[in-house]
Design an enzyme around this catalytic site. Structure first.
Site, PDB file in Angstrom:
ATOM      1  N   GLY A  35       0.533  -1.135   2.490  1.00 34.53           N
ATOM      2  CA  GLY A  35       0.484   0.225   2.991  1.00 34.53           C
ATOM      3  C   GLY A  35      -0.901   0.543   3.538  1.00 34.53           C
ATOM      4  O   GLY A  35      -1.864  -0.180   3.280  1.00 34.53           O
TER       5      GLY A  35
ATOM      6  N   GLN B  67      -3.854   1.964   6.604  1.00 38.27           N
ATOM      7  CA  GLN B  67      -4.359   1.639   7.931  1.00 38.27           C
ATOM      8  C   GLN B  67      -5.350   0.477   7.831  1.00 38.27           C
ATOM      9  O   GLN B  67      -5.337  -0.270   6.863  1.00 38.27           O
ATOM     10  CB  GLN B  67      -5.021   2.885   8.526  1.00 38.27           C
ATOM     11  CG  GLN B  67      -4.083   4.073   8.690  1.00 38.27           C
ATOM     12  CD  GLN B  67      -3.292   4.039   9.992  1.00 38.27           C
ATOM     13  OE1 GLN B  67      -3.647   3.344  10.931  1.00 38.27           O
ATOM     14  NE2 GLN B  67      -2.202   4.797  10.037  1.00 38.27           N
TER      15      GLN B  67
ATOM     16  N   CYS C 112      -9.376   3.114   7.155  1.00 34.95           N
ATOM     17  CA  CYS C 112      -8.136   3.709   6.649  1.00 34.95           C
ATOM     18  C   CYS C 112      -7.624   4.818   7.568  1.00 34.95           C
ATOM     19  O   CYS C 112      -6.904   5.721   7.132  1.00 34.95           O
ATOM     20  CB  CYS C 112      -8.320   4.221   5.223  1.00 34.95           C
ATOM     21  SG  CYS C 112      -8.909   2.913   4.116  1.00 34.95           S
TER      22      CYS C 112
ATOM     23  N   GLY D 176      -3.440  -4.630  -3.505  1.00 33.04           N
ATOM     24  CA  GLY D 176      -4.186  -3.988  -4.590  1.00 33.04           C
ATOM     25  C   GLY D 176      -5.349  -3.154  -4.106  1.00 33.04           C
ATOM     26  O   GLY D 176      -5.190  -2.290  -3.246  1.00 33.04           O
TER      27      GLY D 176
ATOM     28  N   ALA E 269      -9.824  -2.814  -3.170  1.00 28.34           N
ATOM     29  CA  ALA E 269     -11.046  -3.478  -2.701  1.00 28.34           C
ATOM     30  C   ALA E 269     -12.224  -2.549  -2.988  1.00 28.34           C
ATOM     31  O   ALA E 269     -12.330  -1.464  -2.402  1.00 28.34           O
ATOM     32  CB  ALA E 269     -10.944  -3.771  -1.209  1.00 28.34           C
TER      33      ALA E 269
ATOM     34  N   SER F 282     -11.081   1.021  -1.451  1.00 29.10           N
ATOM     35  CA  SER F 282      -9.851   1.182  -0.672  1.00 29.10           C
ATOM     36  C   SER F 282      -8.676   0.628  -1.465  1.00 29.10           C
ATOM     37  O   SER F 282      -8.834  -0.259  -2.298  1.00 29.10           O
ATOM     38  CB  SER F 282      -9.974   0.447   0.667  1.00 29.10           C
ATOM     39  OG  SER F 282     -11.095   0.914   1.384  1.00 29.10           O
TER      40      SER F 282
END
Length: 213
Positions: free
Chosen positions: A72, A74, A169, A151, A153, A138
């Site tokens: 999911g 951007q 994002c 997951g 970062a 993120s």
């Protein structure tokens, strides 16, 4: 009978694509008896474009490759000095909803940063973790057959300049932060164990086995 145990893999510095492929293969072939896994990894420089990602958010990638991802969110950047944690969990078995998992991952990071004296928070309008207005972590997930992969970062002591080549994002002008701005001694080697300890605590402290690549 199923045993609540998590395998934790420390994978070191790796290219993005083989790890992504391995995550898919693991998720596609797991069954109800498969142990959950957490993968700790750093990636060589790469922009990954999320499933809903729009090309206009990639401003000038230059010499850094852009790879399409099915998580999911951007576009984001991965590079050395950023601690990536992939969570390969059977959500049905853990009785976790997707929103609950997102909250759990955000809280893992908030708790980790609090131990370092850094006050951080999630935002309702933009998944991830922030220090003030700056994004330090993120988050992007995919759920397949009731199991999570991808997951978070967390920016530790990385070069943040590649984030200027994108709208992180999907947010134009989003400023990024890293732990070493507050804690110069921070490295992925000393942050990863804290991150792991905090996520395991929120998962009710299952047994775990640590495997190094």
């Amino acid at each position: 009978m199923y045993q609540d145990k998590i395998l934790v893999r420390q994978l070191g510095l790796q290219p993005y694509e083989p790890i992504s492929q391995a995550m898919h293969e693991f998720t596609d072939t797991r069954d109800d008896s498969t142990l959950d896994e957490i993968w700790l990894v750093e990636h060589y420089p790469v922009f990954t474009q999320g499933q809903a990602g729009k090309a206009e958010h990639i401003l000038m990638p230059g010499d850094i490759p852009v790879i399409q991802s099915d998580r999911g969110g951007q576009v984001t950047y991965h590079g050395p000095g950023q601690q990536v944690m992939y969570v390969l969990l059977n959500l049905k078995r853990r009785k976790l909803g997707v929103r609950e998992l997102v909250t759990l991952l955000e809280q893992t990071v908030v708790n980790t940063l609090a131990e370092l004296g850094i006050e951080a928070h999630p935002r309702a309008d933009a998944p991830g973790v922030y220090v003030g207005e700056k994004k330090i972590c993120s988050l992007g997930l995919r759920i397949r057959r009731g199991c999570s992969f991808h997951g978070l970062a967390l920016n530790v002591n990385m070069d943040l300049s590649p984030f200027l080549r994108i709208n992180p994002c999907g947010y134009a002008g989003m400023e990024m932060a890293k732990i070493s701005q507050w804690k110069p001694e921070a490295t992925t080697n000393n942050i990863a164990p804290r991150l792991l300890e905090n996520i395991l605590a929120l998962l009710n402290n299952p047994d775990f086995e640590y495997i190094t690549a």
